[in-house]
Design an enzyme around this catalytic site. Structure first.
Site, PDB file in Angstrom:
ATOM      1  N   ARG A   1      65.185  78.559  53.068  1.00 38.67           N
ATOM      2  CA  ARG A   1      64.394  77.962  51.994  1.00 38.67           C
ATOM      3  C   ARG A   1      63.459  79.029  51.434  1.00 38.67           C
ATOM      4  NH1 ARG A   1      59.004  75.015  52.448  1.00 38.67           N
ATOM      5  NH2 ARG A   1      58.775  74.110  50.382  1.00 38.67           N
TER       6      ARG A   1
ATOM      7  N   HIS B   1      55.908  77.041  44.509  1.00 41.98           N
ATOM      8  CA  HIS B   1      55.124  77.187  45.733  1.00 41.98           C
ATOM      9  C   HIS B   1      53.803  77.868  45.350  1.00 41.98           C
ATOM     10  CE1 HIS B   1      55.545  77.364  50.363  1.00 41.98           C
ATOM     11  NE2 HIS B   1      54.317  77.781  50.099  1.00 41.98           N
TER      12      HIS B   1
ATOM     13  N   GLU C   1      54.130  71.098  48.637  1.00 44.28           N
ATOM     14  CA  GLU C   1      52.783  70.672  49.001  1.00 44.28           C
ATOM     15  C   GLU C   1      51.848  70.533  47.802  1.00 44.28           C
ATOM     16  OE1 GLU C   1      51.242  73.129  52.140  1.00 44.28           O
ATOM     17  OE2 GLU C   1      52.796  72.506  53.535  1.00 44.28           O
TER      18      GLU C   1
ATOM     19  N   ASN D   1      56.468  68.906  55.558  1.00 45.08           N
ATOM     20  CA  ASN D   1      55.909  70.103  56.204  1.00 45.08           C
ATOM     21  C   ASN D   1      54.857  69.629  57.194  1.00 45.08           C
ATOM     22  OD1 ASN D   1      57.411  71.322  54.214  1.00 45.08           O
ATOM     23  ND2 ASN D   1      55.681  72.257  53.159  1.00 45.08           N
TER      24      ASN D   1
ATOM     25  N   TYR E   1      52.155  70.793  60.485  1.00 48.18           N
ATOM     26  CA  TYR E   1      51.541  71.784  61.376  1.00 48.18           C
ATOM     27  C   TYR E   1      50.665  71.147  62.448  1.00 48.18           C
ATOM     28  CZ  TYR E   1      53.346  75.243  58.181  1.00 48.18           C
ATOM     29  OH  TYR E   1      54.194  76.004  57.444  1.00 48.18           O
TER      30      TYR E   1
ATOM     31  N   GLU F   1      58.973  72.749  56.629  1.00 52.48           N
ATOM     32  CA  GLU F   1      58.125  73.778  57.251  1.00 52.48           C
ATOM     33  C   GLU F   1      57.569  73.254  58.563  1.00 52.48           C
ATOM     34  OE1 GLU F   1      54.837  75.373  54.960  1.00 52.48           O
ATOM     35  OE2 GLU F   1      56.089  75.563  53.181  1.00 52.48           O
TER      36      GLU F   1
HETATM   37  C1  GBH Z   1      51.815  75.733  54.344  1.00 53.62           C
HETATM   38  O1  GBH Z   1      50.577  75.240  54.014  1.00 53.62           O
HETATM   39  C2  GBH Z   1      52.327  76.504  53.185  1.00 53.62           C
HETATM   40  O2  GBH Z   1      53.354  75.824  52.488  1.00 53.62           O
HETATM   41  C3  GBH Z   1      52.740  77.914  53.510  1.00 53.62           C
HETATM   42  O3  GBH Z   1      52.840  78.658  52.331  1.00 53.62           O
HETATM   43  C4  GBH Z   1      51.748  78.496  54.477  1.00 53.62           C
HETATM   44  O4  GBH Z   1      51.969  79.858  54.702  1.00 53.62           O
HETATM   45  C5  GBH Z   1      51.870  77.726  55.764  1.00 53.62           C
HETATM   46  O5  GBH Z   1      51.719  76.365  55.572  1.00 53.62           O
HETATM   47  C6  GBH Z   1      50.897  78.163  56.848  1.00 53.62           C
HETATM   48  O6  GBH Z   1      49.588  77.956  56.454  1.00 53.62           O
HETATM   49  O7  GBH Z   1      43.823  70.709  55.632  1.00 53.62           O
HETATM   50  O8  GBH Z   1      42.351  71.358  57.297  1.00 53.62           O
HETATM   51  O9  GBH Z   1      42.907  69.022  57.088  1.00 53.62           O
HETATM   52  C7  GBH Z   1      49.973  74.456  54.995  1.00 53.62           C
HETATM   53  C8  GBH Z   1      48.652  73.980  54.522  1.00 53.62           C
HETATM   54  C9  GBH Z   1      47.673  73.439  56.583  1.00 53.62           C
HETATM   55  C10 GBH Z   1      47.231  72.124  54.644  1.00 53.62           C
HETATM   56  C11 GBH Z   1      47.192  72.350  57.481  1.00 53.62           C
HETATM   57  C12 GBH Z   1      46.772  71.021  55.522  1.00 53.62           C
HETATM   58  C13 GBH Z   1      45.872  70.432  57.630  1.00 53.62           C
HETATM   59  C14 GBH Z   1      44.545  70.626  58.190  1.00 53.62           C
HETATM   60  N1  GBH Z   1      48.191  72.926  55.358  1.00 53.62           N
HETATM   61  N2  GBH Z   1      46.255  71.546  56.768  1.00 53.62           N
HETATM   62  S1  GBH Z   1      43.340  70.385  56.936  1.00 53.62           S
END
Ligand code: GBH
Length: 477
Positions: free
Chosen positions: A83, A127, A172, A301, A303, A378
């Site tokens: 991707r 993006h 996102e 996505n 995390y 992601e």
């Molecule tokens: C992604 O963003 C992106 O698509 C990518 O480009 C980037 O490199 C990757 O992740 C790593 O960062 O907002 O503090 O409540 C992720 C962005 C991260 C936004 C986690 C929401 C949740 C915690 N996200 N975040 S918070």
């Protein structure tokens, strides 16, 4: 006689896609080549104080010149999908009008290289790298930007629709709207909560118009999706105030996008909660129908989960939502909500590792959008990776993270979810937005002096999973 039972291997459906993900500004470099003009991320990263160490994507990992080697690397690992995103201002330098052929040629060559190696391309149109000229004309808070996006989508769909089956309109949109226009930690760095809600609507409109533009020029077999960073929002307790705080953040994180996209309406609770900032009068007749395009798939996505309470029940203290660097909140009209750190081990980003969140997220969208195929577009972790004296890069923490999260995907499939693939973020270390190059998300290590690529042990582990369709043990590489 009882023989020792082997541990049941964590296996995946045969057609499951094992991918990795990147985005244009984070990897390409070559920002002034072949007619490309600045995007909002070029401007932002070159503005003093906006990124760690003043770092920019000028060179990034030079993927623009090294894409053939990068594809060979993926193929060598055994990945079956990739991707990537397209730099809008490489294709349409002013964000309007005719395309630059050399820009399109780069992506056509990349796609052909992937196909020649048996790797399935998934294209993300946007993006976060809006052409600067469109920001100068008002950016996402302006309706015209959505029409410009549809024109761009049509150009790219015409150029690549014969060879790319999987399409993602936006990555996102929450980050584009709320980190870009409310907290200002992302480009274009504006801090105007009312404008961020307008931006959210016009991103939704761009998605709808872009999806129909793609379909008007592409073979019907192609799939059109969007990638949401839908948050798993949890409350610290079942007290009504905490549950109300949870609902508020769920609306601002998720409902503001999946409401119109999947159900054709903004949540009433969102409209009510934000009425001091906006009357939503820019939502024109017919917009919701345009946004509510039937999708072929949904990209998620993930995390880390988000933990909230009512502000009244929270001790005073610094924000725990990962945006402490900004005095401005990315959550409009949510001053009465407090954010908490989810307990547990964290990655280098400070994000708590919690695979149950991924399982919950998948099950939530299985209920929210019955029958819609899901992709994890992601998932991954940053660690402070360093080569050993022998040149190997050992990252057992990342292997554990991937094992945990892929196991959560597998258990969601067992629970009835239709997850068709997984894209590890990220293929290789790259420009981590406002954090610069300090945070390494790659399965492949990049030496930022030589730009040499070295697969970390997690890349070998993940490649083995891709080749066998089952998760190796965490100690197996
Ligand atoms: C992604 O963003 C992106 O698509 C990518 O480009 C980037 O490199 C990757 O992740 C790593 O960062 O907002 O503090 O409540 C992720 C962005 C991260 C936004 C986690 C929401 C949740 C915690 N996200 N975040 S918070």
């Amino acid at each position: 006689p009882e023989s020792a039972q082997p541990v049941t291997p964590v296996t995946f459906p045969p057609a499951f896609l094992w991918g990795a993900a990147t985005s244009a500004y984070q990897i390409e470099g070559a920002v002034r080549e072949d007619g490309r003009t600045p995007s909002i991320w070029d401007t932002f990263s070159h503005t003093p104080g906006k990124t760690a160490g003043g770092e920019t994507g000028d060179i990034a990992v030079d993927h623009y010149h090294r894409f053939r080697d990068d594809v060979a690397l993926m193929a060598g690992l055994g990945l079956t999908a990739y991707r990537f995103s397209i730099s809008w201002s490489r294709v349409q330098p002013t964000g309007r009008g005719p395309a630059i052929q050399r820009g399109l040629d780069f992506y056509r060559n990349l796609v052909d290289e992937l196909l020649a190696h048996g790797i399935k391309p998934a294209v993300t149109l946007y993006h976060w790298d809006l052409p600067q000229e469109l920001e100068d004309a008002g950016g996402w808070p302006e309706r015209d930007t959505a029409y410009r996006f549809a024109e761009y989508a049509q150009i790219v769909g015409e150029a690549l629709g014969d060879r790319v089956e999987q399409w993602i309109t936006l990555n996102e949109p929450w980050c584009s709207a709320f980190l870009g226009y409310a907290s200002g930690v992302h480009a274009p760095g504006r801090t105007d909560p009312a404008a961020s809600l307008r931006a959210a609507h016009h991103l939704n409109l761009a998605h709808g118009l872009g999806a129909s533009a793609l379909r008007s020029v592409m073979p019907a077999r192609n799939s059109v999706a969007v990638s949401l960073n839908s948050s798993v929002v949890r409350a610290v307790s079942d007290d009504p105030e905490d549950l109300a705080a949870r609902q508020r953040i769920d609306d601002l994180a998720n409902g503001v996008f999946h409401g119109p996209m999947l159900h054709g309406a903004y949540p009433q609770s969102l409209l009510t909660a934000t009425q001091s900032l906006t009357d939503w009068s820019y939502v024109q007749d017919g917009d919701l129908a345009l946004i509510n395009q039937p999708l072929d798939a949904l990209g998620l996505n993930y995390y880390t989960p988000t933990l909230v309470s009512a502000a009244a029940s929270a001790p005073a203290g610094p924000r725990a939502d990962g945006h402490g660097a900004s005095a401005y909140s990315p959550w409009p009209a949510a001053e009465d909500v407090a954010f908490h750190q989810t307990p547990g081990e964290r990655t280098e980003m400070g994000w708590t590792i919690d695979p149950t969140g991924l399982h919950d997220l998948i099950m939530r969208y299985t209920r929210e959008a019955p029958g819609l195929p899901l992709y994890i577009t992601e998932n991954g972790a940053a660690y402070d990776d360093k080569p050993d004296p022998d040149g190997h890069v050992h990252d057992p923490e990342r292997i554990a993270y991937l094992h945990g999260h892929l196991s959560a995907v597998r258990s969601a499939i067992e629970d009835g979810a239709d997850v068709r693939g997984y894209y590890l973020w990220s293929l290789m270390d790259n420009f981590e937005w406002s954090y610069g190059y300090d945070k390494r998300f790659g399965a492949v290590y990049v030496d930022y002096t030589t730009l040499e690529r070295t697969p970390k042990s997690s890349a070998l582990w993940y490649g083995q999973a891709a080749r066998t369709g089952a998760l190796p043990g965490v100690e197996s590489v």
